[in-house]
Scaffold this active site. Structure first.
Site, PDB file in Angstrom:
ATOM      1  N   ARG A  38       0.808  -1.217   0.000  1.00 37.81           N
ATOM      2  CA  ARG A  38       0.000   0.000   0.000  1.00 37.81           C
ATOM      3  C   ARG A  38       0.840   1.265   0.000  1.00 37.81           C
ATOM      4  O   ARG A  38       0.618   2.177  -0.809  1.00 37.81           O
ATOM      5  CB  ARG A  38      -0.912  -0.006   1.223  1.00 37.81           C
ATOM      6  CG  ARG A  38      -1.689  -1.279   1.348  1.00 37.81           C
ATOM      7  CD  ARG A  38      -2.023  -1.533   2.802  1.00 37.81           C
ATOM      8  NE  ARG A  38      -2.889  -0.485   3.291  1.00 37.81           N
ATOM      9  CZ  ARG A  38      -4.212  -0.514   3.189  1.00 37.81           C
ATOM     10  NH1 ARG A  38      -4.793  -1.536   2.608  1.00 37.81           N
ATOM     11  NH2 ARG A  38      -4.917   0.469   3.665  1.00 37.81           N
ATOM     12  N   THR A  39       1.833   1.324   0.898  1.00 38.36           N
ATOM     13  CA  THR A  39       2.622   2.547   0.984  1.00 38.36           C
ATOM     14  C   THR A  39       3.441   2.732  -0.285  1.00 38.36           C
ATOM     15  O   THR A  39       3.588   3.840  -0.795  1.00 38.36           O
ATOM     16  CB  THR A  39       3.537   2.511   2.211  1.00 38.36           C
ATOM     17  OG1 THR A  39       2.759   2.216   3.351  1.00 38.36           O
ATOM     18  CG2 THR A  39       4.251   3.831   2.398  1.00 38.36           C
ATOM     19  N   LYS A  43      21.771 -11.153  -1.706  1.00 45.01           N
ATOM     20  CA  LYS A  43      23.098 -11.695  -1.970  1.00 45.01           C
ATOM     21  C   LYS A  43      24.122 -11.128  -1.011  1.00 45.01           C
ATOM     22  O   LYS A  43      25.309 -11.309  -1.184  1.00 45.01           O
ATOM     23  CB  LYS A  43      23.517 -11.361  -3.414  1.00 45.01           C
ATOM     24  CG  LYS A  43      22.590 -11.956  -4.455  1.00 45.01           C
ATOM     25  CD  LYS A  43      23.014 -11.561  -5.871  1.00 45.01           C
ATOM     26  CE  LYS A  43      21.869 -11.762  -6.846  1.00 45.01           C
ATOM     27  NZ  LYS A  43      21.936 -10.828  -7.980  1.00 45.01           N
ATOM     28  N   ARG A  75      11.765   2.454   2.998  1.00 47.85           N
ATOM     29  CA  ARG A  75      11.161   1.715   4.112  1.00 47.85           C
ATOM     30  C   ARG A  75      12.145   0.612   4.465  1.00 47.85           C
ATOM     31  O   ARG A  75      12.708  -0.041   3.580  1.00 47.85           O
ATOM     32  CB  ARG A  75       9.818   1.121   3.698  1.00 47.85           C
ATOM     33  CG  ARG A  75       9.301   0.107   4.731  1.00 47.85           C
ATOM     34  CD  ARG A  75       7.923  -0.347   4.429  1.00 47.85           C
ATOM     35  NE  ARG A  75       6.975   0.688   4.828  1.00 47.85           N
ATOM     36  CZ  ARG A  75       5.685   0.456   5.056  1.00 47.85           C
ATOM     37  NH1 ARG A  75       5.206  -0.747   4.920  1.00 47.85           N
ATOM     38  NH2 ARG A  75       4.902   1.438   5.404  1.00 47.85           N
ATOM     39  N   HIS A 124       6.806   6.623  11.108  1.00 55.48           N
ATOM     40  CA  HIS A 124       6.183   6.512   9.778  1.00 55.48           C
ATOM     41  C   HIS A 124       5.511   7.864   9.574  1.00 55.48           C
ATOM     42  O   HIS A 124       4.299   8.010   9.721  1.00 55.48           O
ATOM     43  CB  HIS A 124       5.170   5.376   9.787  1.00 55.48           C
ATOM     44  CG  HIS A 124       4.661   4.980   8.421  1.00 55.48           C
ATOM     45  ND1 HIS A 124       4.956   5.653   7.269  1.00 55.48           N
ATOM     46  CD2 HIS A 124       3.841   3.956   8.062  1.00 55.48           C
ATOM     47  CE1 HIS A 124       4.370   5.061   6.237  1.00 55.48           C
ATOM     48  NE2 HIS A 124       3.674   4.027   6.686  1.00 55.48           N
TER      49      HIS A 124
END
Lengths: 182, 324, 424
Positions: B60-61, B88, B110, B138
């Protein structure tokens, strides 16, 4: 760098007379006002558009709606301004589709503001016609844009600036020609 | 009029003043308006690139930021954790430096570690927008919540706000606590005791009314706003709480909601699990603001991108070349 | 021969605080006398003018990590001991958490051989308590003692269980070795990266409470009581732990403890997301720090130890959660200790004791300035102004929270076995 006043172009009375005259002109040259709407460009185009609408009411009782357009988001030169302008909302409370629009601004110079205004209007719909009404037209166009309704035409040079002062915004009423002096 | 505030980074709500927050909300309004246009695409950020670096899965974000960038006409660089070289063993610093070498105008990130955006901001000379870091902050969520509250209530001042759920591990809770406490809201934190440490009360400036309550009925009494948090089922390093226990004590049901004010707003950062932290009737009821939150999220993120990368702050041209 | 003249000798063992000259011959102290009296004996000796300087017994660091073998990209015996010499240390005790772990005599011998070849200061290794420090089987402690370890520890980790600790302690008592424990409750520690408190909640970082350490201290003290083995608590950081140590001492139990300079200087409030402030045990609360300082002054704390834990930049330049625990400390230890003296919280003699006689007692060896004693001296100024810069450190690593800190007082010369190992 200083700003120096060179001449006063219009007094309060002259502004008012011009507004009245522009209102008449628009009414005459629109072939009917039922589909007409005014769009004032922030900031000073807004009080001008409202005054023109008010004048039109006085002419034959026509009530022409006025919308407000903020063109900041539509500018093509945002990266080049030194001071980022504050964003304000547009407010166009009528549908734009098929409308006969007259965009109102205080000064027509390079034409870029009007181009941005058209971008904004066309995002909202497909107007039937868009014409331009300005208080002062000063030459130096950089785009193929012309005003149908002009309050006063003025010859200017690049270092000169036209300063429009309106009561609603500046608490004074006049138009001046000023110059930037090193 | 020139912007009164500049934001070099948006790492969290904590350092912002109430004036800066109100300014951000006001600047979001034109972008709310644009969502109603038939043509929602602008060319304002044409030629600019927004790097989206989501090291933690998010749909969503990420979509919200991507849409915000796209509607402003910006290009995107997309990094998604699942398919990234991080698997990796490439370090965070190397990953963002690689992105930076392609010269985006800002990075929206994020990450599951608190402080990761701060770390990136310290190491790159690129504006960083925090789209959620660990359990820390946030900020855009709190801003869109505030916009939603202000639109519905008319003000942010002095409201009774109840935040419900796993407060200790919620970055949404922290950002909201920081934001609402700057406006004199009375904050009630409610959830299972082990997720409500005393130190949460130290997040707010002295004199703020904030209390911790473990019983939901008491917590909802007189609330103007109820902010329901998601429930994370698996926790690393913590014994899990049985979901039925949580539902029994903390699910937001219509009956419990009646203890709040009749027009209390119900907010949720999403995604909701109907039947877990929130009863379906409440989730879909008239007090629920979740859809507006999503729309407002887009507006807030567009405003933030516009403010942070819209104008080139290193430009030397003066404003006489501005709109004529 | 080396004559140290015009210095002010501070010798905690004898309580001497007086102007004295010291003559070193070979690797021993040959004579100590009031200024001028050694002139004839010192014919042909090299001269060191210690005017306005303090001459103390050589400092001992009970707790450090030299990373060799296995972690040479972060530090080696050569670079670590050079940094130690710059910090005024004449002897350092490296912990066994190398790769391979120092849990048998051949690793011990290889460390000592390397040190003999290249180290700037004495290296007294600490051997592992369990094989691989895995907490299962006893390591080859007797063989390691023969090879030269001075104590036993599973540092990096706690000694895993009370049962194992008891066995280790019984065994070490018979061998007359102290057991050093990194006190930590594994379940409270799991996943935590700093001290639990206002700051950890603010930053959204998982925290561990003080009980993480003090629960383990309580365990160790009680197990120690069963065995009468010398117990030394490593890097003690909490007031609650200190209270347990005080109570144990009051009961006459052979319990000692050390505190690091970063723990008596910084607190959890100093943690933002900078990994140079991440170590284990983590920076604690103000109350803890103040209690530690009081403990340093009143004798409840026996020694200052650096827990010098170098990590190369590539390891530390990451998000806070992922960074390894540890900060360097050799070169800033004295400067930070002197801050306490300058602030009136500690006497200079007591500070010297914490760096010399205190650690020596933990190891069960003498440390004093007297005829025939080893020629280990630390000469320092209490006034010299300087700024610590991590990039100028002799260590290979840069992970210090004190980068850029201005100090008043510094080591000016370090003498090991009668030779100048370092001079500013």
């Amino acid at each position: 760098m200083r700003i120096v006043e060179k001449t006063q172009l219009m007094t309060a009375t002259e502004i008012d007379r011009t507004v009245q005259r522009l209102a008449h002109e628009i009414v005459e040259k629109s072939g009917g006002t039922s589909n007409l709407a005014l769009i004032g460009i922030r900031r000073r185009g807004v009080p001008l558009a409202k005054r023109i609408a008010q004048a039109m009411r006085g002419i034959d009782g026509v009530d022409v709606p006025v919308g407000i357009l903020d063109i900041t988001l539509y500018r093509d030169d945002l990266s080049k301004v030194a001071a980022q302008p504050v964003l304000q909302s547009s407010d166009i409370p009528f549908p734009v589709d098929d409308k006969d629009l007259v965009v109102v601004d205080d000064v027509l110079y390079t034409g870029r503001t009007i181009r941005a205004a058209m971008n904004g209007l066309f995002d909202l719909g497909r107007p039937k016609r868009v014409r331009l009404c300005v208080l002062i037209e000063r030459g130096h166009r950089e785009l193929p844009i012309e005003a149908t309704f002009v309050g006063r035409g003025v010859q200017t040079s690049d270092t000169e600036i036209i300063e429009v002062r309106l009561n609603e915004i500046d608490q004074e009423e006049r138009v001046m020609l000023v110059e930037r002096v090193p | 009029m020139v912007v009164p505030f500049r934001f070099g980074h948006m790492l969290g709500i904590e350092p912002l003043s109430a004036e800066e927050i109100l300014f951000l909300l006001d600047q979001s309004k034109p972008f709310q308006e644009i969502q109603r246009h038939p043509l929602k695409k602008l060319a304002t950020l044409r030629g600019k690139t927004v790097a989206l670096a989501f090291f933690e899965p998010s749909t969503r974000t990420r979509i919200s930021f991507a849409t915000a960038a796209a509607r402003l006409g910006a290009d995107q660089m997309n990094l998604q954790a699942e398919s990234s070289s991080l698997k990796k063993g490439e370090s965070l610093l190397d990953t963002v430096r690689t992105l930076d070498a392609m010269k985006p105008d800002c990075i929206v990130m994020r990450h599951s570690s608190s402080g990761a955006p701060d770390f990136v901001a310290r190491n790159l000379s690129l504006p960083v927008i925090n789209a959620g870091d660990g359990t820390h902050e946030h900020p855009t969520q709190a801003l869109l919540d505030a916009l939603t509250i202000r639109d519905r209530r008319g003000t942010l001042k002095g409201l009774n706000v109840t935040i419900l759920g796993d407060i200790l591990h919620s970055r949404v809770a922290r950002s909201n606590i920081h934001l609402l406490s700057k406006f004199g809201c009375r904050i009630t934190l409610c959830g299972p005791a082990m997720w409500l440490p005393r130190e949460l009360e130290c997040l707010v400036p002295a004199g703020t009314s904030i209390r911790r309550v473990t019983r939901i009925d008491e917590a909802l009494e007189g609330a103007d706003v109820v902010l329901t948090l998601r429930v994370q089922q698996e926790r690393l390093h913590e014994p899990a709480l049985a979901l039925d226990e949580y539902i029994l004590q903390y699910q937001l049901t219509p009956q419990r909601l009646r203890r709040a004010k009749p027009d209390a707003l119900v907010l949720h950062p999403g995604p909701m699990v109907r039947g877990l932290e929130i009863d379906p009737a409440v989730a879909d009821g008239p007090q629920s603001c979740v859809l507006e939150q999503v729309t407002n999220g887009l507006a807030v993120r567009m405003a933030l991108l516009f403010l942070m990368i819209g104008a080139d702050s290193s430009s030397e041209r003066d404003s006489s070349h501005a709109a004529d | 021969m080396l004559l140290i003249s015009h210095g002010r000798v501070l010798d905690p063992a004898s309580g001497t605080d007086a102007p004295r000259d010291i003559l070193l011959d070979g690797d021993r102290i040959a004579a100590v006398a009031p200024h001028g009296q050694l002139a004839s004996r010192a014919q042909g000796a090299e001269l060191f003018d210690a005017k306005n300087l303090i001459v103390a017994p050589g400092f001992i660091d009970l707790h450090c990590h030299l990373r060799e073998p296995g972690g040479e990209s972060s530090e080696t015996i050569e670079t670590g001991t050079r940094a130690a010499a710059r910090g005024g240390f004449t002897a350092v005790c490296p912990m066994p958490n190398t790769r391979p772990v120092n849990d048998n005599a051949s690793v011990t011998r290889s460390i000592l051989e390397r040190a003999a070849a290249i180290a700037s200061v004495r290296v007294w290794p600490i051997g592992a308590a369990s094989i691989g420090s895995k907490g299962e089987a006893l390591a080859e402690i007797a063989a390691m003692k023969q090879a030269g370890i001075v104590a036993v520890s599973d540092d990096g980790r706690p000694i895993a269980t009370a049962k194992l600790l008891r066995q280790v302690m019984e065994y070490c008592r018979a061998l007359d070795l102290p057991v050093i424990d990194h006190c930590e409750d594994s379940s409270l520690f799991a996943g935590a990266v700093m001290r639990e408190g206002k700051q950890s909640v603010r930053l959204g970082l998982r925290g561990m409470p003080a009980a993480t350490e003090s629960l383990a201290v309580a365990r160790d003290v009680q197990v120690g009581e069963l065995t009468s083995c010398r117990l030394h608590i490593a890097h003690l950081s909490a007031r609650s732990s200190l209270e347990l140590v005080r109570a144990a001492k009051a009961k006459g139990l052979p319990v000692t403890c050390e505190v690091t300079p970063h723990h008596f200087t910084l607190t959890d409030e100093d943690v933002q997301y900078d990994t140079r402030y991440k170590m284990n045990p983590p920076l604690a609360s103000r109350e803890d720090r103040d209690a530690l300082i009081a403990g340093l002054a009143d004798g409840s704390v026996d020694a200052i130890a650096t827990d010098h834990a170098p990590h190369e930049p590539a390891l530390k330049d990451v998000e806070f959660d992922r960074a390894p625990f540890g900060v360097t400390g050799f070169e800033t230890a004295l400067g930070l200790g002197l801050e306490l003296v300058h602030a009136g919280k500690l006497s200079l003699m007591r500070l010297v004791e914490l760096f010399t006689l205190g650690p020596a007692r933990v190891l069960g060896i003498p440390r004093r300035i007297a005829e025939n004693e080893p020629g280990d001296l630390t000469i320092f100024s209490t006034e010299h102004k300087w700024t610590f810069r991590a990039e100028e450190s002799a260590s290979k690593s840069r992970n210090s929270p004190f980068d850029g800190r201005e100090f008043r007082g510094a080591p000016m010369a370090t003498i090991v076995a009668g030779r100048l190992a370092y001079q500013r």
